[in-house]
Design a protein around this motif. Structure first.
Motif, mmCIF file in Angstrom:
data_model
loop_
_atom_site.group_PDB
_atom_site.id
_atom_site.type_symbol
_atom_site.label_atom_id
_atom_site.label_comp_id
_atom_site.label_asym_id
_atom_site.label_seq_id
_atom_site.Cartn_x
_atom_site.Cartn_y
_atom_site.Cartn_z
ATOM 1 N N VAL A 42 86.195 15.309 62.068
ATOM 2 C CA VAL A 42 85.959 14.048 61.350
ATOM 3 C C VAL A 42 84.509 13.937 60.866
ATOM 4 C CG1 VAL A 42 85.781 11.545 61.704
ATOM 5 C CG2 VAL A 42 87.896 12.748 62.286
ATOM 6 N N THR A 43 83.556 14.358 61.690
ATOM 7 C CA THR A 43 82.155 14.257 61.241
ATOM 8 C C THR A 43 81.931 15.129 60.007
ATOM 9 O OG1 THR A 43 81.557 13.915 63.559
ATOM 10 C CG2 THR A 43 79.747 14.324 62.019
ATOM 11 N N ASN A 44 82.554 16.318 59.987
ATOM 12 C CA ASN A 44 82.436 17.171 58.784
ATOM 13 C C ASN A 44 82.980 16.444 57.564
ATOM 14 O OD1 ASN A 44 81.433 19.185 60.379
ATOM 15 N ND2 ASN A 44 83.267 20.456 60.335
ATOM 16 N N GLY A 119 82.879 8.182 62.716
ATOM 17 C CA GLY A 119 83.895 8.916 63.486
ATOM 18 C C GLY A 119 83.876 8.549 64.957
ATOM 19 N N GLU A 120 82.677 8.393 65.508
ATOM 20 C CA GLU A 120 82.551 8.035 66.931
ATOM 21 C C GLU A 120 83.018 6.596 67.150
ATOM 22 O OE1 GLU A 120 80.732 10.378 65.641
ATOM 23 O OE2 GLU A 120 80.684 11.890 67.215
ATOM 24 N N LEU A 121 82.740 5.717 66.173
ATOM 25 C CA LEU A 121 83.204 4.326 66.327
ATOM 26 C C LEU A 121 84.734 4.294 66.346
ATOM 27 C CD1 LEU A 121 80.582 2.692 63.946
ATOM 28 C CD2 LEU A 121 80.703 2.413 66.433
ATOM 29 N N GLY A 199 71.847 14.229 65.615
ATOM 30 C CA GLY A 199 72.021 15.614 65.168
ATOM 31 C C GLY A 199 73.376 16.148 65.579
ATOM 32 N N ARG A 200 73.819 17.207 64.882
ATOM 33 C CA ARG A 200 75.162 17.746 65.114
ATOM 34 C C ARG A 200 75.335 18.190 66.574
ATOM 35 N NH1 ARG A 200 78.518 18.630 60.908
ATOM 36 N NH2 ARG A 200 79.986 18.154 62.586
ATOM 37 N N GLY A 201 76.493 17.864 67.109
ATOM 38 C CA GLY A 201 76.758 18.182 68.516
ATOM 39 C C GLY A 201 76.042 17.254 69.480
ATOM 40 N N GLY A 202 75.476 16.172 68.949
ATOM 41 C CA GLY A 202 74.577 15.322 69.738
ATOM 42 C C GLY A 202 75.240 14.432 70.776
ATOM 43 N N SER A 203 76.566 14.429 70.838
ATOM 44 C CA SER A 203 77.213 13.586 71.850
ATOM 45 C C SER A 203 76.894 14.051 73.270
ATOM 46 C CB SER A 203 78.727 13.574 71.657
ATOM 47 O OG SER A 203 79.054 12.941 70.455
ATOM 48 N N ASP A 204 76.707 15.360 73.445
ATOM 49 C CA ASP A 204 76.311 15.860 74.776
ATOM 50 C C ASP A 204 74.958 15.255 75.157
ATOM 51 O OD1 ASP A 204 78.516 17.625 74.686
ATOM 52 O OD2 ASP A 204 77.299 19.229 73.819
HETATM 53 N N1 ASP Z 1 80.705 14.255 66.092
HETATM 54 C C1 ASP Z 1 79.373 14.828 66.089
HETATM 55 C C2 ASP Z 1 79.398 16.207 65.466
HETATM 56 O O1 ASP Z 1 80.454 16.669 65.050
HETATM 57 C C3 ASP Z 1 78.744 14.846 67.444
HETATM 58 C C4 ASP Z 1 79.427 15.692 68.492
HETATM 59 O O2 ASP Z 1 80.577 16.088 68.298
HETATM 60 O O3 ASP Z 1 78.809 15.942 69.532
HETATM 61 O O4 ASP Z 1 78.370 16.814 65.329
#
Ligand code: ASP
Ligand code: ADP
Ligand code: MG
Length: 297
Positions: A42-44, A119-121, A199-204
């Protein structure tokens, strides 16, 4: 309390979200704060949508928006979410519709972060609704009200002292007593309330910031593999699963491309020695990888 972060595949469809609810339901005694990513891909799509707006291609942006709306609506229907939760998801889509309709052409870093964070919301509302349907007591929490960042749109820098004070005041009273709090990874806001992303992957990283702020017992990263491996299992079939790793070992693997963990995840946690545990949402009986100050492997 513990933080339980679920990545994109762990919220990727109704089946995955039901698994998430089962996993969280087993952890109620630990006072879980659930942090979710956007549904897979979804973020993409949102970044492509913003790119279309930047190029003045409203038609392409509208097509992407419709596909996102249909995908989330289908999952909401399949999960039989309450009217209130369905309304919250629709209202959030209306906000993005307004942006698509009214956005001036040209790129805009602020709009990009605002758009990227939807997407996160959406996924957080789907998870709240699924928790309700699964019989859990659940609160939705807006991460932007506590994840204070600077104005470095696209990869904003968090202000940990502010996050700590705000989280203790706003989240701690909601935790425990069998309740679940669900919030978003990836998104934050400036002091003026302007939405940002980490930033991308930032949920961690969000999960780690919240874990440090709330003195968590541990931060659990729930994903689609059994744990941290000696190499990317998609590239190296013989990759070995690590049962334990030090913060440094995990950071090194992350820095060299182990997508399973955002490279900054351990930073907020090292000082307090809060462990990170990587677990598989699709095989919750497996122990996963324990990351801390000392390696036992
Ligand atoms: N949804 C965001 C991303 O795709 C954050 C994440 O997945 O950690 O980068
Ligand atoms: P999530 O959406 O749960 O955050 P990611 O796709 O960001 O998940 O990260 C999980 C993926 O990371 C796995 O599916 C795996 O293919 C990949 N990966 C790359 N390197 C590693 C590694 N060293 N150990 C484990 N997984 C890895
Ligand atoms: Mg990830």
């Amino acid at each position: 309390m513990i933080v339980m972060k679920f990545g994109g595949t762990s919220v990727g469809d109704a089946t995955a979200i039901r698994r998430l609810v089962a996993v969280v339901g087993q952890a109620l005694d630990s006072a879980p704060l659930v942090v979710v990513s956007a549904m897979a891909r979804v973020t993409n799509a949102l970044l492509a949508l913003d790119g279309a707006l930047a190029a003045g291609d409203t038609a392409a942006a509208t097509t992407l928006l419709r596909a996102l709306r249909d995908r989330h609506a289908a999952v909401a229907n399949e999960l039989r979410l309450s009217d209130a939760v369905q309304a919250a998801v629709r209202e959030s889509f209306h906000q993005l519709e307004d942006i698509v309709r009214d956005a001036p052409h040209g790129s805009d870093a602020r709009r990009r972060d605002l758009v990227a964070g939807f997407g996160e919301l959406w996924s957080s509302w789907l998870v709240v609704g699924a928790c309700e349907t699964g019989g859990l007591l659940v609160d939705w929490f807006d991460a932007r009200s506590v994840i204070r960042t600077d104005e470095h749109f696209g990869s904003a820098i968090p202000e940990e002292a502010v996050i700590r004070a705000a989280s203790a005041a706003a989240i701690t009273p909601k935790l425990g007593s069998g309740r679940v709090v669900v919030t978003q990874g990836f998104i934050g806001a400036t002091a003026a309330g302007v939405p940002t992303t980490l930033g991308r992957g930032g949920s961690d990283f969000s999960a780690a910031l919240l874990g440090a702020a709330l003195d968590a017992e541990r931060v659990e990263i729930w994903t689609d593999v059994d744990g941290l491996m000696s190499a990317d299992p998609r590239v190296v079939p013989g990759a070995r699963l690590l049962t334990h790793a030090t913060y440094d070992e995990a950071a090194e693997l992350a820095a060299f491309g182990a997508k399973v963990l955002h490279p900054a995840t351990q930073l907020p946690l090292v000082e307090a020695g809060i462990p990170i545990v990587i677990r598989n949402t699709f095989a919750p009986e497996k122990p996963g990888t324990w990351i801390g100050a000392e390696s036992l492997d």
